[in-house]
Design a protein around this motif. Sequence first.
Motif, PDB file in Angstrom:
ATOM      1  N   TYR A 187       0.818  -1.285  -0.030  1.00 58.83           N
ATOM      2  CA  TYR A 187      -0.191   0.071  -0.109  1.00 58.83           C
ATOM      3  C   TYR A 187       0.758   1.403  -0.099  1.00 58.83           C
ATOM      4  CZ  TYR A 187      -3.582   3.522   1.301  1.00 58.83           C
ATOM      5  OH  TYR A 187      -4.210   4.466   1.448  1.00 58.83           O
ATOM      6  N   ARG A 211      -2.537   0.439  -4.003  1.00 62.25           N
ATOM      7  CA  ARG A 211      -1.655  -0.501  -3.693  1.00 62.25           C
ATOM      8  C   ARG A 211      -0.505  -0.631  -5.062  1.00 62.25           C
ATOM      9  NH1 ARG A 211      -5.092  -5.665  -2.993  1.00 62.25           N
ATOM     10  NH2 ARG A 211      -6.624  -4.126  -4.548  1.00 62.25           N
ATOM     11  N   ILE A 267      -8.577   0.512  -1.114  1.00 59.64           N
ATOM     12  CA  ILE A 267      -8.527   0.014   0.368  1.00 59.64           C
ATOM     13  C   ILE A 267      -9.082   1.112   1.285  1.00 59.64           C
ATOM     14  CG2 ILE A 267      -6.893  -0.869   2.057  1.00 59.64           C
ATOM     15  CD1 ILE A 267      -5.231  -1.946   0.133  1.00 59.64           C
TER      16      ILE A 267
END
Length: 126
Positions: free
Chosen positions: A98, A105, A126
């Motif tokens: 990340y 990512r 995310i």
Amino acid sequence: MYPQPLIAVVDVEKTSQWYQTILGLDSGHGGKEYEQLMFEKRMVLQLHQWQAHEHTHLGCPELPIGNGVLLWFESAQFDELVERLRTHQVEVLEGPQYNANAHHREVWFKDPNGYTLVVASTYGDI
């Protein structure tokens, strides 16, 4: 305006097949000397054989490949790409990880010619 990077390679057909397998691109031209690689009917990368067509500005195959240039792609299918890297035993240089600064990512790896690629997931996935 849209970028359409061109990289010089020794074997256009072999390199094209690798990009189709690993990145899920499609052939838009095909051939031993030149290829257009497509994603959703849009050209995202060109391959050119080093000696074909006597282009004097392609660079020199004896010098380090891609020094200072990264081929960077964004993919909504990031997890599937990472799995293809594992399945095809592609050497990963960094990641997947990340990137808090970019909010995505990313995974860094080399193509068979020595060019460095980065594939990033979509922003904020995310």
